[in-house]
Write a protein that holds these residues in place. Sequence first.
Motif, PDB file in Angstrom:
ATOM      1  N   VAL A  72     -69.308 -19.688  11.592  1.00  0.00           N
ATOM      2  CA  VAL A  72     -67.958 -19.967  12.076  1.00  0.00           C
ATOM      3  C   VAL A  72     -67.100 -18.711  11.984  1.00  0.00           C
ATOM      4  N   PHE A  76     -65.843 -16.591  15.375  1.00  0.00           N
ATOM      5  CA  PHE A  76     -64.426 -16.563  15.715  1.00  0.00           C
ATOM      6  C   PHE A  76     -63.812 -15.188  15.523  1.00  0.00           C
ATOM      7  N   SER A  77     -64.155 -14.515  14.446  1.00  0.00           N
ATOM      8  CA  SER A  77     -63.536 -13.209  14.250  1.00  0.00           C
ATOM      9  C   SER A  77     -64.006 -12.250  15.339  1.00  0.00           C
ATOM     10  N   LEU A  80     -62.312 -13.327  18.724  1.00  0.00           N
ATOM     11  CA  LEU A  80     -60.899 -12.950  18.799  1.00  0.00           C
ATOM     12  C   LEU A  80     -60.740 -11.444  18.919  1.00  0.00           C
ATOM     13  N   ILE A 139     -61.372 -15.033   8.934  1.00  0.00           N
ATOM     14  CA  ILE A 139     -61.379 -14.628  10.343  1.00  0.00           C
ATOM     15  C   ILE A 139     -60.295 -13.579  10.586  1.00  0.00           C
TER      16      ILE A 139
END
Lengths: 271, 301, 453
Positions: A72, A76-77, A80, A139
């Motif tokens: 996760v 996401f990091s 983004l 994140i």
Amino acid sequence: MPRIGRLLHGAGLLAVFAVTIFPFYWMVSSSFKTQTDLLASPPVWLFTPTLANYADVFADQKVVGAIVNSLVVAVFSTGLAVVLGTPAAFALARYEFRGKSDLWFWFISNRFISPIVLALPIYLVAQNIGLLDTHLVLILVYITFILPIVVWICTDQFRSIPRDLEEAARLEGASQFDIFWRIYLPLGVPGIAVSAIFGFIFSWNELLYALVLTRRAVQTAPVVATSFMSGYELPWGKIMATGTVIVLPVTIFALLVSRHMVRGLTMGATK
Amino acid sequence: MSTARPRRSPSGYGRLTPLWFLAPAVLALLVIGIYPTLFAAVTSLRRYNLTRSRDGFPFVGLDNYQQVLSDPTFWETLGRTAKFFLCVMPFEIALGLGIALLLHQPGLGGLRALARVSLVVPLATTYAVVGLLGRLIFNRDFGIANSFIGLFGLPSFDWLGNSAGAFAAICVMDVWQWTPFCALIFLSGLSMVPVEIEEAARLETASKIALLRNVQLPYLLPGLTAMLILRSADVLKLFDVVFTMTRGGPGAATELISVYIQRVGFRVFDLGTASAQALLLLIITIILARVYIRFFYREIE
Amino acid sequence: MRPLLRNMGAAIALLGSALWAASPAAAQAQAWDIAKAAAPYKGTQLNVIFLDRPGYRAIIKLLPEFEKQTGIKVNYEIVPYENTREKEVLNFNSKGDLSIALVDLVWIGEFAENGWIVPINKLSGDPAITDPNLNLKGFFPLLLDAFGSWGGTTYGLPFDNYSGLLFYNKCMLKDAGFDKPPATWDELANTYAPKLTDPSKKQYGYALQSLRGETQSADSFMRMLWPAGGSLLDKSFRSNLGGKDSQAGLQFRQNLMKYMPPGVVSWDHAEAVNALAQNQVAMITEWSAFYSTLTDPKTSKLGDCLAVAPEPAGTAGRLPALGGFSLAVASQASEKEQKAAWIFIQWATSEAIAKPYVQAGGVSGRMAVYDDPAIKTAYQFVDPMVASWQKGVPEFRPRFPAWPAVSEIVAEFGSKMMLGEVTTEQGAKEIGARMEAILQKEGYYDGKKKLLQ
């Protein structure tokens, strides 16, 4: 002569393969050994494999949870950072403005500072706004060191895209965003893919922030891996099995995108 | 400039256009990153020990910096880090270049692809796991490293139990992990050389060295610069591998600067001093990066 | 004067609790109704940090019973030892959620002086939440004093405590002509070790785990210092490492190294235990907690050859290594949590669960449980451990707040001595100068701070 050359070439490539893969192989093979085989001196190459270590690892709910958490956070990091970083890279690659090279350098320099002293203020803020032990805090923090890599690699990648394509699009009335979206992003895929691999690897493997900022809920894979050596025993088999389980997903991801590796890592070798 | 400025410049974008593209990334870095950095900067000016929080955190001016600069351990560990960098970097560059040339050479497609793909594996291995793996590989009794040197008739060596051995061991693990990175960057650079130029040069000279120096080198320098910058920054932050492998020992043989800062910051909890140390390192890294760019980075003609 | 004061303080504390225990109220209440005591705190969540060690696994096994009886939920987070203090210090500094502190022997000064933990007398005075059988006198006095108390005040109850023990390979000793373990360090080094060492066969008489870090400073350096009559600090808190006895101890360690496997400077506990388990060394001095690793056929080849004895005595007597933890109520917790935490801590260290706790793999700090014949016969380590806990130095490692900083210095130069990079005199000088600089800053030399260790 060419035959000898070919032979040497082949031997060299094999050597590269053998040396790079060997420690990995050793980790994987160790993960199938019993403690007795592991501690044999001299080390054994042939042995009866056991799955006991993996049974141990997966009996521990923590490991599976940690892999999910790492996934996760890394997805996401990285995602983004790519979303934020590619437009910036586009601007740095295509526009002329004052202070451009300083801005570029500032982006890069965000990777320079030691995380040890940043961990405390981040911890305090996270604690204050209730973000401690959440995926979100990791994140956000990881974005700060993935973004520089994305900006760096993509800027160079975008610069290597011939300008004529852009000119043609502009004559047809494309907006700047269209140019970015329709020309630069698709053509920049190798660079984006490579920066995504590195971003993914960095956040997957990060330990220091993860140790400080997580508790029970979102422990990541490296945190769990190191926790196995914290007891008074060193269960090598279990540690190596955990290592394998942790390294495998990121390796697979990296292998999937590795065909972009070569076109994507130009680091400014273009004009 | 006295005429009314067109809304769009001849290149087709407004003055503010770059801003729109840059703003999200800049804002994100500022919002997330600026507070911790400022906090560290302010902390470096205070006596800030978390285990003495009852005494408060008074400002002490530049005391922390003065203390760091006169701390022999700081210089020792910094020197050791420099030595580490100088030990691993030539290997990583030379081996990386060699591997890139092997991979760039035409022919043997399948084997080349296999070797190229395998390069990703060291890069993807979790640093903490690399350290643990190092501890297993370099173990005196059941480590595989001794079996290898045994093949050459050398006696078993206690790698992690003596200063030179432990230092060599962390170097080996670092070279293993990061040479592929250099190789991939060089390979990228090589692949940027326009095919016509390379072909023409191959016809002109049979010497690979001449080809490398005259034709390919310009395409490798930017990558080399990037490598030097990234590796310098990372070596100055290198912690996980060393900590899991040797904890900085035996003695102080593998105590690199970041291991020392971690000890000051998270064992002694003297964050004032640790912040001063980290900021000094940041300055060193920035200077190094500038120097590399200045001396190695060449735009390609 | 100082130890006297401290001992007096402890004695008063003990006396107080003894008087209290002897009071009629206590005498009446035989079985404590923990459910009733905990009723007001039902549903309270307690947060605590645990380690991945047998003592914690044992309490985790027993935990469901506690939660069922009391309705108090204990959330434990398992953290590597290396990161435990870091996590706790950050948590206490930011008014976090920990309601119980896990206090290593050497952190007690720091935690107490910062006011992070609550003295037990703030809670033990309330009969509604205090076990009538609390019986502080039932703990080994050394443990309660060393692990739980600072400056004469008791903060925590001993939990997961270790004594250094001599683990040895009976069969190897027998083959070399010894039918009992060495009683003194001198014997170990001069009689036993030479006969048990044969480097050509990779056989060594003794191994001392000396990895840089707390292992070096506590397990290796201090272990050799005290029995020789040496100490880290003198009465005025100046370095005592240059003294004759301290030097003798450090020199003894250097000499002993010829009977140790090369590379012990890179050995942590796991390597030392493993060397004994794999028949590579004949004797090690390790924490009692390793007993289970050494008896487990999966990890050890020793089988019936394993034997356990107290650590050998030095010229200053038997002063074995002392290590472990206590559990204390965290000051940052709300009043309700504090009370619930107190109930939990009493339960976890109580005489009532001592036996199941030991059987689950833990080591209790209660004396009574070790008189139980079933326990005595089942666990070989019990007798030597009980013998070791009769007497000892609580300040085996100074427990003041400066210890972590001092420990780093001791670890660095201690391992440099072993490597021969500095002589024991030079090393002592280096440690002394740096340590005194730290203690100076702490205010020990200008009368600002009481000389407590």
